[in-house]
Design a protein around this motif. Structure first.
Motif, PDB file in Angstrom:
ATOM      1  N   LYS A 174      43.742  43.147  26.964  1.00 16.57           N
ATOM      2  CA  LYS A 174      44.565  42.679  27.984  1.00 16.57           C
ATOM      3  C   LYS A 174      44.130  41.251  28.560  1.00 16.57           C
ATOM      4  CE  LYS A 174      44.888  44.645  32.240  1.00 16.57           C
ATOM      5  NZ  LYS A 174      45.129  45.376  33.183  1.00 16.57           N
ATOM      6  N   LEU A 175      44.878  40.476  28.591  1.00 12.73           N
ATOM      7  CA  LEU A 175      44.727  39.162  29.206  1.00 12.73           C
ATOM      8  C   LEU A 175      44.343  39.025  30.656  1.00 12.73           C
ATOM      9  CD1 LEU A 175      46.309  35.514  27.983  1.00 12.73           C
ATOM     10  CD2 LEU A 175      45.726  36.171  30.609  1.00 12.73           C
ATOM     11  N   ILE A 176      42.961  38.574  31.062  1.00 12.93           N
ATOM     12  CA  ILE A 176      42.892  38.694  32.757  1.00 12.93           C
ATOM     13  C   ILE A 176      42.701  37.361  33.180  1.00 12.93           C
ATOM     14  CG2 ILE A 176      41.595  40.984  32.484  1.00 12.93           C
ATOM     15  CD1 ILE A 176      39.194  39.515  32.201  1.00 12.93           C
ATOM     16  N   GLU A 177      42.606  36.230  32.517  1.00 15.73           N
ATOM     17  CA  GLU A 177      42.749  35.078  32.986  1.00 15.73           C
ATOM     18  C   GLU A 177      42.962  33.965  31.692  1.00 15.73           C
ATOM     19  OE1 GLU A 177      43.106  32.675  35.160  1.00 15.73           O
ATOM     20  OE2 GLU A 177      41.481  33.791  36.372  1.00 15.73           O
ATOM     21  N   CYS A 178      43.514  32.857  32.430  1.00  8.53           N
ATOM     22  CA  CYS A 178      44.040  31.852  31.274  1.00  8.53           C
ATOM     23  C   CYS A 178      44.032  30.515  32.363  1.00  8.53           C
ATOM     24  CB  CYS A 178      45.287  32.076  30.621  1.00  8.53           C
ATOM     25  SG  CYS A 178      46.579  31.929  31.526  1.00  8.53           S
ATOM     26  N   ASN A 179      44.246  29.260  31.474  1.00  5.93           N
ATOM     27  CA  ASN A 179      43.997  28.080  32.206  1.00  5.93           C
ATOM     28  C   ASN A 179      45.709  27.314  31.828  1.00  5.93           C
ATOM     29  OD1 ASN A 179      43.975  27.080  29.653  1.00  5.93           O
ATOM     30  ND2 ASN A 179      42.147  25.667  30.031  1.00  5.93           N
ATOM     31  N   THR A 180      45.863  26.392  32.752  1.00  2.34           N
ATOM     32  CA  THR A 180      47.258  25.697  32.432  1.00  2.34           C
ATOM     33  C   THR A 180      47.434  25.222  31.194  1.00  2.34           C
ATOM     34  OG1 THR A 180      47.192  24.977  34.735  1.00  2.34           O
ATOM     35  CG2 THR A 180      48.667  23.746  33.372  1.00  2.34           C
ATOM     36  N   ALA A 181      46.237  24.770  30.239  1.00  5.08           N
ATOM     37  CA  ALA A 181      46.251  24.113  29.013  1.00  5.08           C
ATOM     38  C   ALA A 181      46.995  25.376  28.227  1.00  5.08           C
ATOM     39  CB  ALA A 181      45.186  23.771  28.346  1.00  5.08           C
ATOM     40  N   GLY A 195      48.015  39.864  31.887  1.00  3.03           N
ATOM     41  CA  GLY A 195      48.416  41.097  31.968  1.00  3.03           C
ATOM     42  C   GLY A 195      48.921  41.309  30.530  1.00  3.03           C
ATOM     43  N   SER A 196      49.439  40.486  29.861  1.00  2.00           N
ATOM     44  CA  SER A 196      49.934  40.730  28.255  1.00  2.00           C
ATOM     45  C   SER A 196      48.714  41.010  27.442  1.00  2.00           C
ATOM     46  CB  SER A 196      50.721  39.403  27.913  1.00  2.00           C
ATOM     47  OG  SER A 196      49.809  38.355  27.613  1.00  2.00           O
ATOM     48  N   SER A 197      49.056  41.576  26.181  1.00  2.00           N
ATOM     49  CA  SER A 197      48.332  42.057  25.170  1.00  2.00           C
ATOM     50  C   SER A 197      47.974  40.806  24.188  1.00  2.00           C
ATOM     51  CB  SER A 197      48.973  43.122  24.399  1.00  2.00           C
ATOM     52  OG  SER A 197      47.939  43.444  23.201  1.00  2.00           O
ATOM     53  N   PHE A 198      46.706  41.014  23.705  1.00  2.00           N
ATOM     54  CA  PHE A 198      46.054  39.985  22.768  1.00  2.00           C
ATOM     55  C   PHE A 198      46.937  39.845  21.497  1.00  2.00           C
ATOM     56  CE2 PHE A 198      43.178  38.748  19.288  1.00  2.00           C
ATOM     57  CZ  PHE A 198      42.841  37.352  19.727  1.00  2.00           C
ATOM     58  N   ILE A 199      47.566  40.887  21.176  1.00  2.00           N
ATOM     59  CA  ILE A 199      48.362  41.146  19.922  1.00  2.00           C
ATOM     60  C   ILE A 199      49.753  40.192  20.077  1.00  2.00           C
ATOM     61  CG2 ILE A 199      49.626  43.067  20.712  1.00  2.00           C
ATOM     62  CD1 ILE A 199      49.220  43.931  17.683  1.00  2.00           C
ATOM     63  N   ASN A 200      50.103  40.070  21.259  1.00  2.00           N
ATOM     64  CA  ASN A 200      51.479  39.478  21.615  1.00  2.00           C
ATOM     65  C   ASN A 200      51.358  37.846  21.346  1.00  2.00           C
ATOM     66  OD1 ASN A 200      52.396  41.853  22.647  1.00  2.00           O
ATOM     67  ND2 ASN A 200      52.242  41.215  24.736  1.00  2.00           N
ATOM     68  N   ILE A 201      50.203  37.147  21.437  1.00  2.00           N
ATOM     69  CA  ILE A 201      50.360  35.869  21.276  1.00  2.00           C
ATOM     70  C   ILE A 201      49.679  35.638  19.545  1.00  2.00           C
ATOM     71  CG2 ILE A 201      49.721  35.077  22.963  1.00  2.00           C
ATOM     72  CD1 ILE A 201      46.794  34.695  22.494  1.00  2.00           C
ATOM     73  N   CYS A 234      49.010  31.645  15.822  1.00  2.00           N
ATOM     74  CA  CYS A 234      49.463  32.271  17.010  1.00  2.00           C
ATOM     75  C   CYS A 234      50.836  31.819  17.074  1.00  2.00           C
ATOM     76  CB  CYS A 234      48.828  31.560  18.239  1.00  2.00           C
ATOM     77  SG  CYS A 234      47.054  32.022  18.254  1.00  2.00           S
ATOM     78  N   ILE A 235      51.601  32.634  18.163  1.00  2.00           N
ATOM     79  CA  ILE A 235      53.290  32.321  18.016  1.00  2.00           C
ATOM     80  C   ILE A 235      53.321  32.171  19.787  1.00  2.00           C
ATOM     81  CG2 ILE A 235      53.520  34.732  18.618  1.00  2.00           C
ATOM     82  CD1 ILE A 235      55.966  34.593  17.168  1.00  2.00           C
ATOM     83  N   ASP A 236      54.178  30.938  19.847  1.00  2.00           N
ATOM     84  CA  ASP A 236      54.310  30.752  21.223  1.00  2.00           C
ATOM     85  C   ASP A 236      55.680  31.288  21.836  1.00  2.00           C
ATOM     86  OD1 ASP A 236      56.700  29.302  20.360  1.00  2.00           O
ATOM     87  OD2 ASP A 236      55.634  27.272  20.138  1.00  2.00           O
ATOM     88  N   GLY A 237      55.981  31.139  23.013  1.00  2.00           N
ATOM     89  CA  GLY A 237      57.201  31.502  23.667  1.00  2.00           C
ATOM     90  C   GLY A 237      58.432  31.221  23.042  1.00  2.00           C
ATOM     91  N   ASP A 238      58.726  30.083  22.178  1.00  2.00           N
ATOM     92  CA  ASP A 238      59.883  29.993  21.523  1.00  2.00           C
ATOM     93  C   ASP A 238      59.949  30.884  20.233  1.00  2.00           C
ATOM     94  OD1 ASP A 238      60.696  28.461  23.555  1.00  2.00           O
ATOM     95  OD2 ASP A 238      59.626  26.613  22.508  1.00  2.00           O
TER      96      ASP A 238
END
Length: 244
Positions: A174-181, A195-201, A234-238
């Motif tokens: 589970k993602l617990i931290e990330c930066n703006t980049a 809070g998202s899963s590593f698999i989602n990206i 990886c896959i982005d939001g689009d």
């Protein structure tokens, strides 16, 4: 009749001795307790003040006996509310803070305020309410919390100063931290990533690598996998895929 009188006298004497033993035992526990203990009458005046209270707050028992708590431990800004609360407790025998741990400020004899944890219980004895307060100095705990918060803020600033995307996951993925980049790279917001899963990206073409990645991250060999710099998609939001 004589035997009955003797029996009654002995019973009363036994009751008195039992009461004295109970009081002596309670006093021994209160005096030797490592936690500050304060016994108040229904007017909020100190009846008991153990050694731990003396050490924590600086007043001796002799100095505080008969004094109102609002004249010693209660900061000036809270004294009016404290007096009104004591009056309400004495009238009704109940109140919102009784039996519930509270974190408040208390004043030491040197006029320095310290954070404390407070638990108050009440007992009615011979038509009068008595209040028993257990107090703990939580200054060290608060200092540790502040230090931890400052360390987290410093780490956040470090993350934000790095131009590369950084994502931090726990051992269950589970993602617990990330930066703006990272948020910009994945074309989403930081809040949506947290809070998202590593698999989602991870793109579908790289999904077969996930078991190996997961094993490397959870069996203590994470540095081995990181140092190899495997190429993943990886896959982005689009929904667009890109290599990393």
């Amino acid at each position: 009749l004589g035997m009955l009188v003797i029996f009654m006298l002995r019973t009363r004497e036994n009751t008195r001795l039992e009461r004295e033993r109970t009081i002596a035992l309670r006093d021994a526990v209160v005096v030797s307790a490592q936690q500050p203990f304060i016994h108040l009458d229904q007017d909020g005046r100190v009846l008991e003040w153990n050694k731990a209270a003396e050490k924590t707050f600086g007043w001796s028992q002799k100095e505080v006996l008969g004094q109102k708590l609002s004249e010693t431990l209660i900061p000036e800004r809270y004294r009016d509310a404290h007096e009104k609360g004591m009056a309400r407790y004495s009238r009704l025998g109940t109140g919102p803070v009784l039996g519930k741990p509270l974190e408040i400020e208390a004043v030491r004899s040197d006029n320095i305020e310290i954070p404390v944890s407070l638990l108050i219980n009440s007992v009615k004895y011979e038509n009068h309410w008595h209040y028993f307060a257990f107090v703990s100095d939580i200054s060290e705990q608060k200092d540790n919390q502040l230090a931890l918060s400052q360390a987290h803020d410093n780490l956040r600033r470090l993350y934000e100063a790095i131009p590369d995307a950084i994502v931090v996951y726990d051992t269950v993925g589970k993602l617990i931290e990330c930066n703006t980049a990272a948020a910009q790279l994945f074309k989403t917001s930081r809040n949506q990533l947290l809070g998202s899963s590593f698999i989602n990206i991870i793109a579908e073409r790289s999904q077969e690598s996930l078991p190996r990645i997961s094993a490397a991250l959870t069996d203590g060999a994470g540095n081995r996998w990181i140092s190899e710099r495997d190429e993943l998609y990886c896959i982005d939001g689009d929904g667009s895929e890109f290599p990393v």
